[in-house]
Design a protein around this motif. Structure first.
Motif, PDB file in Angstrom:
ATOM      1  N   ALA A  97       0.842  -1.198   0.000  1.00  0.00           N
ATOM      2  CA  ALA A  97       0.000   0.000   0.000  1.00  0.00           C
ATOM      3  C   ALA A  97       0.876   1.246   0.000  1.00  0.00           C
ATOM      4  O   ALA A  97       1.859   1.325   0.740  1.00  0.00           O
ATOM      5  N   SER A  98       0.517   2.228  -0.828  1.00  0.00           N
ATOM      6  CA  SER A  98       1.252   3.484  -0.833  1.00  0.00           C
ATOM      7  C   SER A  98       0.929   4.275   0.427  1.00  0.00           C
ATOM      8  O   SER A  98      -0.059   4.003   1.120  1.00  0.00           O
ATOM      9  N   ALA A  99       1.735   5.251   0.729  1.00  0.00           N
ATOM     10  CA  ALA A  99       1.602   6.010   1.973  1.00  0.00           C
ATOM     11  C   ALA A  99       0.221   6.656   2.113  1.00  0.00           C
ATOM     12  O   ALA A  99      -0.333   6.747   3.214  1.00  0.00           O
ATOM     13  N   ASP A 100      -0.361   7.111   0.986  1.00  0.00           N
ATOM     14  CA  ASP A 100      -1.629   7.836   1.046  1.00  0.00           C
ATOM     15  C   ASP A 100      -2.863   6.945   0.869  1.00  0.00           C
ATOM     16  O   ASP A 100      -3.990   7.433   0.849  1.00  0.00           O
ATOM     17  N   THR A 101      -2.664   5.642   0.754  1.00  0.00           N
ATOM     18  CA  THR A 101      -3.795   4.726   0.623  1.00  0.00           C
ATOM     19  C   THR A 101      -4.650   4.750   1.888  1.00  0.00           C
ATOM     20  O   THR A 101      -4.131   4.678   3.001  1.00  0.00           O
ATOM     21  N   ALA A 102      -5.965   4.833   1.723  1.00  0.00           N
ATOM     22  CA  ALA A 102      -6.864   4.837   2.885  1.00  0.00           C
ATOM     23  C   ALA A 102      -7.029   3.420   3.431  1.00  0.00           C
ATOM     24  O   ALA A 102      -7.226   2.472   2.669  1.00  0.00           O
TER      25      ALA A 102
ATOM     26  N   LEU B 131      -7.668  -2.676   3.969  1.00  0.00           N
ATOM     27  CA  LEU B 131      -7.746  -1.774   2.829  1.00  0.00           C
ATOM     28  C   LEU B 131      -9.146  -1.168   2.763  1.00  0.00           C
ATOM     29  O   LEU B 131     -10.141  -1.896   2.677  1.00  0.00           O
ATOM     30  N   PHE B 132      -9.250   0.149   2.812  1.00  0.00           N
ATOM     31  CA  PHE B 132     -10.555   0.805   2.846  1.00  0.00           C
ATOM     32  C   PHE B 132     -11.379   0.465   1.608  1.00  0.00           C
ATOM     33  O   PHE B 132     -12.597   0.263   1.700  1.00  0.00           O
ATOM     34  N   ALA B 133     -10.733   0.380   0.461  1.00  0.00           N
ATOM     35  CA  ALA B 133     -11.458   0.069  -0.780  1.00  0.00           C
ATOM     36  C   ALA B 133     -12.135  -1.291  -0.709  1.00  0.00           C
ATOM     37  O   ALA B 133     -13.150  -1.520  -1.372  1.00  0.00           O
ATOM     38  N   ALA B 134     -11.607  -2.210   0.113  1.00  0.00           N
ATOM     39  CA  ALA B 134     -12.190  -3.545   0.246  1.00  0.00           C
ATOM     40  C   ALA B 134     -13.288  -3.582   1.300  1.00  0.00           C
ATOM     41  O   ALA B 134     -14.108  -4.508   1.313  1.00  0.00           O
TER      42      ALA B 134
ATOM     43  N   ASP C 229      -6.281 -12.125  -5.270  1.00  0.00           N
ATOM     44  CA  ASP C 229      -5.763 -12.942  -6.367  1.00  0.00           C
ATOM     45  C   ASP C 229      -4.740 -12.209  -7.237  1.00  0.00           C
ATOM     46  O   ASP C 229      -4.027 -12.836  -8.014  1.00  0.00           O
ATOM     47  N   ASP C 230      -4.652 -10.869  -7.086  1.00  0.00           N
ATOM     48  CA  ASP C 230      -3.630 -10.127  -7.813  1.00  0.00           C
ATOM     49  C   ASP C 230      -2.343  -9.955  -7.005  1.00  0.00           C
ATOM     50  O   ASP C 230      -1.414  -9.270  -7.433  1.00  0.00           O
ATOM     51  N   GLY C 231      -2.302 -10.581  -5.822  1.00  0.00           N
ATOM     52  CA  GLY C 231      -1.111 -10.525  -4.988  1.00  0.00           C
ATOM     53  C   GLY C 231      -1.085  -9.386  -3.995  1.00  0.00           C
ATOM     54  O   GLY C 231      -0.217  -9.337  -3.126  1.00  0.00           O
ATOM     55  N   SER C 232      -2.046  -8.460  -4.077  1.00  0.00           N
ATOM     56  CA  SER C 232      -2.087  -7.341  -3.132  1.00  0.00           C
ATOM     57  C   SER C 232      -2.589  -7.810  -1.772  1.00  0.00           C
ATOM     58  O   SER C 232      -3.310  -8.806  -1.667  1.00  0.00           O
ATOM     59  N   THR C 233      -2.208  -7.096  -0.737  1.00  0.00           N
ATOM     60  CA  THR C 233      -2.621  -7.433   0.621  1.00  0.00           C
ATOM     61  C   THR C 233      -3.876  -6.655   0.984  1.00  0.00           C
ATOM     62  O   THR C 233      -3.895  -5.423   0.898  1.00  0.00           O
ATOM     63  N   VAL C 234      -4.920  -7.371   1.390  1.00  0.00           N
ATOM     64  CA  VAL C 234      -6.194  -6.761   1.730  1.00  0.00           C
ATOM     65  C   VAL C 234      -6.246  -6.385   3.207  1.00  0.00           C
ATOM     66  O   VAL C 234      -6.798  -5.346   3.586  1.00  0.00           O
ATOM     67  N   GLU C 235      -5.673  -7.235   4.052  1.00  0.00           N
ATOM     68  CA  GLU C 235      -5.716  -6.994   5.493  1.00  0.00           C
ATOM     69  C   GLU C 235      -4.466  -7.553   6.151  1.00  0.00           C
ATOM     70  O   GLU C 235      -3.920  -8.583   5.735  1.00  0.00           O
ATOM     71  N   VAL C 236      -4.034  -6.866   7.189  1.00  0.00           N
ATOM     72  CA  VAL C 236      -3.033  -7.387   8.117  1.00  0.00           C
ATOM     73  C   VAL C 236      -3.650  -7.327   9.502  1.00  0.00           C
ATOM     74  O   VAL C 236      -4.230  -6.305   9.890  1.00  0.00           O
TER      75      VAL C 236
END
Length: 237
Positions: free
Chosen positions: A114-119, A143-146, A209-216
């Motif tokens: 996630a970039s620094a400004d990602t909500a 991730l707020f978008a999720a 499925d695109d390899g991005s992290t949704v939650e930690v």
């Protein structure tokens, strides 16, 4: 020699506790329930529950009930990544310490990729066991978008993995880490422990499925209250 009925009843409950059929934190029958089930007096039922408490197998809480004691909880790490098991959780309740929407750079945990400004949505909770004693501290960064409506959920009861799956978030893989730490002042205060006490953090990453992290999410369990294990079927010969 005939075994007294109260001993028979107590032994039956003991067997269920030791086999795991009644896990730590499970509510035991009330005195009234035992009286009705076994046809015994209220005094006999009370003796059964008091004997279990004196043996260290149960905890009696005035006006709340009797619960299976949790001297050392054994935690199967596989439950941390299994939605059905995660939904059950540890008996007790959550306290929300904080909940907010922030930039990823300002969140309590780093969200990989996630970039620094990602909500992101940040949620910090403390879990209390059935005795109202601290069990763990949980920190979530989602991730707020999720999960744009996550803040509208019942945050005391929320289990994030099933929640995200119900929303149709494409969780493709789950990665689990174990990180040794020492308690800082804030966590020591929340868990009623000494600052600097060694502890273990379970860290889970949900990946799309695109390899991005949704939650930690991290779970810091109060030191000395749990043993972690993995149990897998033996391979066929």
């Amino acid at each position: 020699m005939t075994v007294p009925l109260y001993v028979q009843i107590r032994r039956g409950i003991e067997a269920k506790i030791r086999s795991g059929a009644l896990p730590p934190g499970a509510r035991l029958p009330t005195e009234m329930d035992l009286s009705a089930q076994y046809g015994v007096s209220r005094a006999t039922a009370q003796r059964v529950l008091n004997d279990l408490a004196e043996a260290g197998l149960a905890i009696r809480r005035r006006r709340h009930g009797t619960f299976v004691a949790d001297v050392m909880r054994q935690i199967n790490l596989l439950n941390f990544v299994t939605p059905a098991a995660a939904a059950k959780g540890v008996p007790g309740r959550h306290e929300v310490v904080s909940a907010r929407i922030v930039r990823a750079a300002d969140a309590v945990l780093s969200l990989p990729g996630a970039s620094a400004d990602t909500a992101v949505v940040e949620l910090v909770r403390r879990k209390l066991d059935v005795r109202e004693e601290p069990h763990s501290v949980e920190r979530h960064v989602v991730l707020f978008a999720a999960a744009p409506d996550l803040m509208n959920e019942n945050l005391e009861e929320l289990v994030t993995l099933p929640y995200l799956q119900r929303r149709g978030v494409p969780v493709d893989s789950i990665r689990l880490y174990l990180d040794p730490v020492v308690l800082d002042e804030d966590d020591a205060l929340l868990l009623h422990c000494e600052t600097g006490t060694p502890a273990l953090i379970r860290r889970r990453e949900l990946r799309a499925d695109d390899g991005s992290t949704v939650e930690v999410v991290t779970t810091l369990v109060r030191p000395g209250t749990a043993e972690f294990f993995l149990e897998l079927p033996a391979p066929a010969v």
